[in-house]
Design a protein around this motif. Structure first.
Motif, mmCIF file in Angstrom:
data_model
loop_
_atom_site.group_PDB
_atom_site.id
_atom_site.type_symbol
_atom_site.label_atom_id
_atom_site.label_comp_id
_atom_site.label_asym_id
_atom_site.label_seq_id
_atom_site.Cartn_x
_atom_site.Cartn_y
_atom_site.Cartn_z
ATOM 1 N N SER A 215 0.834 -1.205 0.000
ATOM 2 C CA SER A 215 0.000 0.000 0.000
ATOM 3 C C SER A 215 0.865 1.249 0.000
ATOM 4 C CB SER A 215 -0.922 0.005 1.230
ATOM 5 O OG SER A 215 -1.762 -1.130 1.247
ATOM 6 N N PRO A 216 1.559 1.527 -1.102
ATOM 7 C CA PRO A 216 2.399 2.723 -1.142
ATOM 8 C C PRO A 216 1.546 3.988 -1.201
ATOM 9 C CG PRO A 216 2.257 1.757 -3.313
ATOM 10 C CD PRO A 216 1.559 0.801 -2.375
ATOM 11 N N LEU A 217 2.104 5.080 -0.741
ATOM 12 C CA LEU A 217 1.492 6.384 -0.992
ATOM 13 C C LEU A 217 1.638 6.693 -2.477
ATOM 14 C CD1 LEU A 217 3.165 8.287 1.986
ATOM 15 C CD2 LEU A 217 0.847 7.312 1.941
ATOM 16 N N VAL A 218 0.586 7.238 -3.085
ATOM 17 C CA VAL A 218 0.640 7.539 -4.517
ATOM 18 C C VAL A 218 0.235 8.989 -4.727
ATOM 19 C CG1 VAL A 218 -0.220 6.977 -6.814
ATOM 20 C CG2 VAL A 218 0.158 5.145 -5.137
ATOM 21 N N ALA A 219 1.141 9.786 -5.252
ATOM 22 C CA ALA A 219 0.875 11.200 -5.495
ATOM 23 C C ALA A 219 0.043 11.386 -6.753
ATOM 24 C CB ALA A 219 2.183 11.969 -5.625
ATOM 25 N N ALA A 220 -0.764 12.424 -6.757
ATOM 26 C CA ALA A 220 -1.534 12.798 -7.944
ATOM 27 C C ALA A 220 -0.616 13.475 -8.958
ATOM 28 C CB ALA A 220 -2.660 13.742 -7.547
ATOM 29 N N PRO A 221 -1.000 13.486 -10.242
ATOM 30 C CA PRO A 221 -0.228 14.227 -11.243
ATOM 31 C C PRO A 221 -0.188 15.725 -10.929
ATOM 32 C CG PRO A 221 -1.741 12.686 -12.288
ATOM 33 C CD PRO A 221 -2.114 12.732 -10.841
ATOM 34 N N MET A 222 0.731 16.417 -11.597
ATOM 35 C CA MET A 222 0.908 17.851 -11.347
ATOM 36 C C MET A 222 -0.303 18.686 -11.746
ATOM 37 S SD MET A 222 4.906 18.325 -12.365
ATOM 38 C CE MET A 222 5.055 16.982 -13.535
ATOM 39 N N ALA A 223 -0.939 18.294 -12.833
ATOM 40 C CA ALA A 223 -2.253 18.813 -13.206
ATOM 41 C C ALA A 223 -2.354 20.325 -13.129
ATOM 42 C CB ALA A 223 -3.333 18.124 -12.373
ATOM 43 N N ASP A 224 -3.319 20.812 -12.345
ATOM 44 C CA ASP A 224 -3.646 22.236 -12.354
ATOM 45 C C ASP A 224 -2.942 23.021 -11.255
ATOM 46 O OD1 ASP A 224 -5.001 21.034 -10.310
ATOM 47 O OD2 ASP A 224 -6.952 21.927 -10.747
ATOM 48 N N ASP A 225 -1.760 22.569 -10.838
ATOM 49 C CA ASP A 225 -0.993 23.316 -9.854
ATOM 50 C C ASP A 225 -0.743 24.731 -10.370
ATOM 51 O OD1 ASP A 225 1.080 22.764 -7.373
ATOM 52 O OD2 ASP A 225 1.859 24.237 -8.792
ATOM 53 N N PRO A 226 -0.913 25.756 -9.538
ATOM 54 C CA PRO A 226 -0.738 27.136 -10.008
ATOM 55 C C PRO A 226 0.642 27.418 -10.595
ATOM 56 C CG PRO A 226 -1.887 27.130 -7.905
ATOM 57 C CD PRO A 226 -1.443 25.717 -8.155
ATOM 58 N N GLU A 227 1.679 26.756 -10.072
ATOM 59 C CA GLU A 227 3.001 27.002 -10.638
ATOM 60 C C GLU A 227 3.139 26.413 -12.036
ATOM 61 O OE1 GLU A 227 6.679 27.657 -8.532
ATOM 62 O OE2 GLU A 227 5.812 26.580 -6.834
ATOM 63 N N VAL A 228 2.417 25.329 -12.328
ATOM 64 C CA VAL A 228 2.420 24.806 -13.692
ATOM 65 C C VAL A 228 1.722 25.792 -14.623
ATOM 66 C CG1 VAL A 228 1.726 22.910 -15.194
ATOM 67 C CG2 VAL A 228 2.490 22.424 -12.861
ATOM 68 N N ALA A 229 0.610 26.365 -14.177
ATOM 69 C CA ALA A 229 -0.082 27.380 -14.980
ATOM 70 C C ALA A 229 0.815 28.592 -15.207
ATOM 71 C CB ALA A 229 -1.376 27.787 -14.290
ATOM 72 N N ASP A 230 1.533 29.002 -14.167
ATOM 73 C CA ASP A 230 2.466 30.121 -14.307
ATOM 74 C C ASP A 230 3.562 29.795 -15.314
ATOM 75 O OD1 ASP A 230 3.575 32.756 -13.209
ATOM 76 O OD2 ASP A 230 5.254 31.391 -12.852
ATOM 77 N N LEU A 231 4.030 28.553 -15.311
ATOM 78 C CA LEU A 231 5.050 28.121 -16.263
ATOM 79 C C LEU A 231 4.519 28.163 -17.689
ATOM 80 C CD1 LEU A 231 7.784 26.924 -17.005
ATOM 81 C CD2 LEU A 231 6.909 24.672 -16.297
ATOM 82 N N VAL A 232 3.277 27.749 -17.891
ATOM 83 C CA VAL A 232 2.665 27.822 -19.221
ATOM 84 C C VAL A 232 2.702 29.261 -19.733
ATOM 85 C CG1 VAL A 232 0.486 27.603 -20.491
ATOM 86 C CG2 VAL A 232 1.215 25.789 -18.920
ATOM 87 N N LEU A 233 2.313 30.198 -18.898
ATOM 88 C CA LEU A 233 2.317 31.606 -19.316
ATOM 89 C C LEU A 233 3.737 32.114 -19.547
ATOM 90 C CD1 LEU A 233 -0.495 32.944 -16.986
ATOM 91 C CD2 LEU A 233 -0.564 32.796 -19.488
ATOM 92 N N HIS A 234 4.679 31.656 -18.742
ATOM 93 C CA HIS A 234 6.075 32.050 -18.937
ATOM 94 C C HIS A 234 6.583 31.568 -20.289
ATOM 95 C CE1 HIS A 234 10.231 32.964 -17.979
ATOM 96 N NE2 HIS A 234 10.567 31.705 -18.213
ATOM 97 N N ARG A 235 6.294 30.329 -20.645
ATOM 98 C CA ARG A 235 6.733 29.802 -21.937
ATOM 99 C C ARG A 235 6.055 30.574 -23.089
ATOM 100 N NH1 ARG A 235 10.626 27.707 -19.556
ATOM 101 N NH2 ARG A 235 10.883 25.443 -19.282
ATOM 102 N N TYR A 236 4.792 30.929 -22.916
ATOM 103 C CA TYR A 236 4.093 31.736 -23.929
ATOM 104 C C TYR A 236 4.791 33.081 -24.109
ATOM 105 C CZ TYR A 236 0.466 34.825 -25.844
ATOM 106 O OH TYR A 236 -0.222 35.757 -26.590
ATOM 107 N N ASP A 237 5.084 33.751 -23.003
ATOM 108 C CA ASP A 237 5.726 35.064 -23.084
ATOM 109 C C ASP A 237 7.096 34.974 -23.746
ATOM 110 O OD1 ASP A 237 3.554 36.263 -21.850
ATOM 111 O OD2 ASP A 237 4.436 36.151 -19.842
ATOM 112 N N LEU A 238 7.845 33.912 -23.460
ATOM 113 C CA LEU A 238 9.139 33.730 -24.109
ATOM 114 C C LEU A 238 8.980 33.550 -25.620
ATOM 115 C CD1 LEU A 238 11.153 31.376 -21.720
ATOM 116 C CD2 LEU A 238 11.560 33.796 -22.189
ATOM 117 N N ALA A 239 7.979 32.789 -26.028
ATOM 118 C CA ALA A 239 7.757 32.576 -27.459
ATOM 119 C C ALA A 239 7.451 33.889 -28.161
ATOM 120 C CB ALA A 239 6.620 31.584 -27.674
ATOM 121 N N ILE A 240 6.672 34.734 -27.513
ATOM 122 C CA ILE A 240 6.355 36.035 -28.092
ATOM 123 C C ILE A 240 7.604 36.915 -28.133
ATOM 124 C CG2 ILE A 240 5.074 38.180 -27.720
ATOM 125 C CD1 ILE A 240 3.287 35.994 -28.772
#
Length: 249
Positions: A215-240
């Protein structure tokens, strides 16, 4: 503003697309003025080419395609550029900039770490062995990225060990990773997630860990973590800001 088309791999598991859309809801909440659209390479809809067609039909002459991929493996190096090039052949007046993949980035490390702590992992437990689970790739640098995150986790904790493990295409697999951790003194186990969304591969890893460790502990995927969303916007800004040239196969 130039639309942001966030493209994920896609999955037969409907939870995967739902999770990607949840992440993009967080992105929209952070930047409400931005036109954010979801797309997929395969198995889920809408496909990237169809979204690019829709962007042009809506009157846009530019778009940023941002791969929601954790490393520069096959999908980032081949599938995304091919889909973009095909769309540009259909729409010669549409300029598409392709942003960088999400990883590596400290924000991903932090998101996966938070998910593991939320699952109950104790950084001070000297008998805990942690498997950081990724999809696995024939592209060695993508696998090495996961192993480097696991090494950083081990360096900051009292755990018996932390190792990368992979669902397919790379070693060690889950049984081998469990044996490595047992050899280091682990008596309890946890599975960290180097996955953005749930699906067949994360489920496979979790089941193999349960088969081998009870019965190991099992973490959820990163999913909608706010820092992942912030990273998405950072990558967008870099592309622009970097004014990337249109992708080519």
């Amino acid at each position: 503003m130039t639309p942001l088309i966030a493209v994920a791999h896609g999955s037969r598991d409907p939870r995967s697309a739902a999770t990607i859309r949840g992440l993009l809801d967080v992105v929209r909440a952070m930047r409400p003025e931005l036109d954010v659209r979801a797309a997929f390479l395969d198995l889920s809809e809408p496909l990237l080419g169809d979204v690019l067609d829709a962007v042009r039909a809506d009157g846009h002459r530019e778009a940023v395609v941002l791969p929601l991929l954790l490393g520069r493996a096959f999908h980032a190096r081949v599938d995304v550029p091919a889909a973009v090039s095909e769309a540009e052949r259909r729409h010669p007046d549409l300029r598409v900039r392709v942003g960088e993949v999400l990883g590596p980035d400290p924000r991903l490390d932090a998101a996966a770490w938070r998910r593991l702590l939320e699952a109950g992992a104790d950084p001070a437990d000297p008998e805990l062995g942690v498997l950081l689970a990724g999809a696995g790739s024939s592209h060695a640098p993508a696998n090495r990225l996961v192993a480097e995150v696991a090494a950083r986790w081990q360096a900051r904790t009292s755990w018996a060990g932390a190792v990368a493990t992979f669902a397919a295409a790379a070693d060690p697999d889950v049984p081998a990773a469990l044996e490595l951790l047992r050899a280091r003194g682990a008596r309890r186990f946890a599975v960290g997630s180097w996955f953005l969304a749930p699906g067949l591969l994360p489920d496979r890893v979790a089941q193999l860990a349960r088969d081998g460790a009870g019965s190991p502990l099992v973490a959820a995927p990163m999913a909608d973590d706010p820092e992942v969303a912030d990273l998405v916007l950072h990558r967008y800004d870099l592309a622009i800001s970097r004014d990337l040239l249109p992708a080519a196969v």
